[in-house]
Design an enzyme around this catalytic site. Structure first.
Site, short mmCIF file in Angstrom:
data_model
loop_
_atom_site.label_atom_id
_atom_site.label_comp_id
_atom_site.label_asym_id
_atom_site.label_seq_id
_atom_site.Cartn_x
_atom_site.Cartn_y
_atom_site.Cartn_z
N ARG A 1 69.03 -52.49 -139.11
CA ARG A 1 68.92 -51.03 -139.22
C ARG A 1 70.25 -50.39 -138.84
O ARG A 1 70.37 -49.70 -137.84
CB ARG A 1 67.74 -50.55 -138.39
CG ARG A 1 66.45 -50.98 -139.07
CD ARG A 1 65.25 -50.62 -138.29
NE ARG A 1 64.40 -49.71 -139.05
CZ ARG A 1 63.23 -49.29 -138.61
NH1 ARG A 1 62.79 -49.65 -137.44
NH2 ARG A 1 62.50 -48.48 -139.34
N GLN B 1 71.08 -48.38 -144.64
CA GLN B 1 70.02 -47.36 -144.60
C GLN B 1 69.22 -47.28 -145.90
O GLN B 1 68.01 -47.10 -145.88
CB GLN B 1 70.63 -46.00 -144.29
CG GLN B 1 70.16 -45.48 -142.95
CD GLN B 1 70.91 -44.25 -142.49
OE1 GLN B 1 71.66 -43.64 -143.25
NE2 GLN B 1 70.73 -43.89 -141.25
N ASP C 1 66.29 -49.71 -146.03
CA ASP C 1 65.39 -49.72 -144.88
C ASP C 1 63.95 -49.43 -145.30
O ASP C 1 63.47 -48.30 -145.25
CB ASP C 1 65.89 -48.68 -143.85
CG ASP C 1 65.11 -48.73 -142.56
OD1 ASP C 1 64.10 -49.46 -142.49
OD2 ASP C 1 65.50 -48.03 -141.61
N SER D 1 61.41 -48.04 -142.68
CA SER D 1 61.43 -46.58 -142.53
C SER D 1 60.75 -45.89 -143.71
O SER D 1 59.97 -44.95 -143.51
CB SER D 1 62.86 -46.06 -142.41
OG SER D 1 63.39 -46.39 -141.15
N TYR E 1 64.81 -49.91 -130.69
CA TYR E 1 63.37 -50.13 -130.56
C TYR E 1 62.96 -50.06 -129.09
O TYR E 1 63.77 -50.29 -128.20
CB TYR E 1 62.99 -51.52 -131.08
CG TYR E 1 63.08 -51.66 -132.57
CD1 TYR E 1 62.19 -51.00 -133.40
CD2 TYR E 1 64.04 -52.47 -133.14
CE1 TYR E 1 62.27 -51.16 -134.78
CE2 TYR E 1 64.12 -52.63 -134.52
CZ TYR E 1 63.23 -51.97 -135.33
OH TYR E 1 63.31 -52.12 -136.68
P1 NAD Z 1 58.38 -48.91 -134.30
O1 NAD Z 1 57.54 -48.78 -135.52
O2 NAD Z 1 58.71 -50.27 -133.80
O3 NAD Z 1 57.64 -48.14 -133.09
C1 NAD Z 1 57.13 -46.84 -133.25
C2 NAD Z 1 57.36 -46.06 -131.98
O4 NAD Z 1 56.49 -46.52 -130.94
C3 NAD Z 1 58.78 -46.16 -131.41
O5 NAD Z 1 59.34 -44.87 -131.37
C4 NAD Z 1 58.57 -46.74 -130.01
O6 NAD Z 1 59.48 -46.22 -129.07
C5 NAD Z 1 57.15 -46.30 -129.72
N1 NAD Z 1 56.48 -47.03 -128.62
C6 NAD Z 1 56.49 -48.35 -128.33
N2 NAD Z 1 55.72 -48.61 -127.25
C7 NAD Z 1 55.17 -47.43 -126.87
C8 NAD Z 1 54.28 -47.04 -125.83
N3 NAD Z 1 53.80 -47.93 -124.96
N4 NAD Z 1 53.95 -45.73 -125.73
C9 NAD Z 1 54.45 -44.82 -126.61
N5 NAD Z 1 55.29 -45.12 -127.62
C10 NAD Z 1 55.66 -46.41 -127.74
O7 NAD Z 1 59.73 -48.13 -134.46
P2 NAD Z 1 60.37 -47.40 -135.73
O8 NAD Z 1 59.67 -46.11 -135.94
O9 NAD Z 1 60.44 -48.33 -136.86
O10 NAD Z 1 61.83 -47.13 -135.22
C11 NAD Z 1 62.10 -46.75 -133.91
C12 NAD Z 1 63.55 -46.39 -133.77
O11 NAD Z 1 64.42 -47.36 -134.42
C13 NAD Z 1 63.96 -45.13 -134.44
O12 NAD Z 1 63.50 -43.98 -133.88
C14 NAD Z 1 65.47 -45.31 -134.36
O13 NAD Z 1 65.97 -45.12 -133.08
C15 NAD Z 1 65.61 -46.73 -134.76
N6 NAD Z 1 65.88 -46.74 -136.21
C16 NAD Z 1 67.19 -46.78 -136.60
C17 NAD Z 1 67.49 -46.75 -137.97
C18 NAD Z 1 68.91 -46.80 -138.46
O14 NAD Z 1 69.80 -46.69 -137.67
N7 NAD Z 1 69.11 -46.96 -139.75
C19 NAD Z 1 66.48 -46.68 -138.91
C20 NAD Z 1 65.17 -46.64 -138.47
C21 NAD Z 1 64.89 -46.68 -137.11
#
Ligand code: NAD
Length: 366
Positions: free
Chosen positions: A121, A126, A129, A132, A226
């Site tokens: 990621r 991007q 992805d 996402s 993450y």
């Molecule tokens: P994910 O699907 O793995 O998790 C979803 C959410 O659950 C996350 O925000 C995580 O912090 C939250 N979570 C985990 N345990 C928890 C708990 N006990 N209580 C409450 N919340 C909890 O994550 P995702 O949505 O695929 O991505 C998360 C992060 O990854 C993004 O917000 C970003 O920072 C990063 N990301 C970066 C890129 C990029 O740079 N291209 C792209 C996508 C995501």
């Protein structure tokens, strides 16, 4: 190079890996694309649209003949793996963190497998992805499902017959799916609260017009952004805080995930028992076991008057747009792996190496 798009065989999978629009992008770039008849039907894309865009639709059992790459949504069945010649590239959601047996099968077959979940990621990747893009669809659809289930409207309405108060929505986990759920619920007029263990998301939650619920639990983040799994003490503190807060809400959308781990248990059965009859929980973490103790993965149940939706493939319920977005991700990865229409796999490249989850020894591929 010849790319094959099979019809997805997994139960409940309505998406397709490439849509006619993506064929129109790839064909002029030197790719020959063979689409199995009916592959796009469940997502609303007809065979003649594929043909018009430049795909071939082979007859009978010749689909895999001469395939350099097979692009899919879900992981292939053992029968499908057996149809792929060694050295074929396969791209899809291959569940590398949870399906060791499936990955071993691909390795044993000698194919070169790229998991969409493993695309790094990073900014450069991007457009590839798919986690996402599909989480965006899931976050949107989760709110639509909840809005359909609750016996209450989402917006504040002031009418001659009285005032309707807005629905109160709580979103747990404010990653990609959670942020889209917040935005969608806000657009429908609900009053939205959200929380996450990553404190960095507070600002994003507030910028969407939701209130950040501070449960006093701060987790850690990996380098990739993450969440790390909470300690058992932190988990207990989070559950206790939520037990108190959850009954205030008409709708709870849960999206909390930790890659490769069972979903964190956020809502105990005792909290569901305190919710108002008619409320709804949509648990987008169902596939990883669920954020709610009562979630039945793959099912919708009613417990103490509360509807708990645990569908495991929510993007597939919006198959048309989910496929369009996924196809853009797959197209970008194909163009990366095969610039100019011919495979040129550079395993020193961060994206190629990161996404590859199985490959034969170098002497077999060269
Ligand atoms: P994910 O699907 O793995 O998790 C979803 C959410 O659950 C996350 O925000 C995580 O912090 C939250 N979570 C985990 N345990 C928890 C708990 N006990 N209580 C409450 N919340 C909890 O994550 P995702 O949505 O695929 O991505 C998360 C992060 O990854 C993004 O917000 C970003 O920072 C990063 N990301 C970066 C890129 C990029 O740079 N291209 C792209 C996508 C995501």
């Amino acid at each position: 190079m010849r790319i094959v798009v099979p019809r997805e065989g997994a139960p409940g999978e309505s998406r397709v890996a490439l849509v006619p629009d993506s064929i129109g992008r790839l064909a002029p770039a030197g790719f020959e694309i063979a689409v199995e008849r009916g592959a796009g039907a469940a997502a609303g894309f007809a065979d003649d649209e594929y043909a018009a865009a430049g795909a071939v639709l082979p007859d009978g059992g010749s689909l895999y003949d001469g395939a350099d790459a097979v692009v899919r949504v879900a992981r292939p069945s053992p029968d499908e793996v057996a149809k792929m010649a060694p050295g074929t590239v396969v791209i899809g959601f291959l569940a590398p963190l949870t399906d060791a047996e499936g990955i071993e099968r691909l390795r044993a077959r000698g194919v070169v497998a790229f998991a969409m979940e493993s695309v790094p990621r990073i900014t450069r990747a991007q457009s590839m992805d798919a986690l996402s893009s599909q989480a965006t669809v899931a976050g949107y659809k989760a709110v639509i499902i909840a809005a359909d289930r609750v016996p209450k409207m989402f917006p504040l309405l002031m009418t001659a017959a009285g005032t309707v108060t807005p629905a109160k929505v709580l979103v747990m986990g404010a990653g990609v799916a959670g942020l889209q759920a917040i935005a969608t619920a806000r657009r429908l007029g609900a009053v939205v609260s959200a929380f996450d263990v990553r404190p960095a998301v507070k600002e994003q939650v507030e910028s969407l017009g939701a209130t950040f619920l501070d449960l006093g639990v701060r987790g850690e983040e990996t380098e990739g952004g993450y969440a790390k799994e909470l300690t058992s003490e932190q988990q207990a503190a989070q559950q206790a805080a939520l037990e108190e807060r959850v009954p205030e809400f008409d709708v709870v959308i849960t999206t909390a995930l930790v890659p490769g781990r069972p979903a964190p248990r956020l809502i105990p059965a005792s909290a569901v028992a305190e919710m108002r009859s008619g409320s709804c929980i949509v648990d987008l973490a169902a596939e990883a076991g669920g954020n709610c103790e009562l979630t039945h993965p793959g099912e919708e149940i009613v417990r103490d008057g509360v509807t708990i939706v645990g569908f495991t493939n929510v993007p597939s319920l919006m198959a048309s747009d989910a496929s369009r977005l996924y196809a853009r991700n797959v197209t970008a990865l194909l163009q990366h792996l095969a610039p100019g229409g011919e495979l040129d796999l550079d395993f020193d490249d961060e994206i190629t190496a990161g996404a590859c989850v199985a490959r034969p020894p170098a002497e077999v591929t060269s």
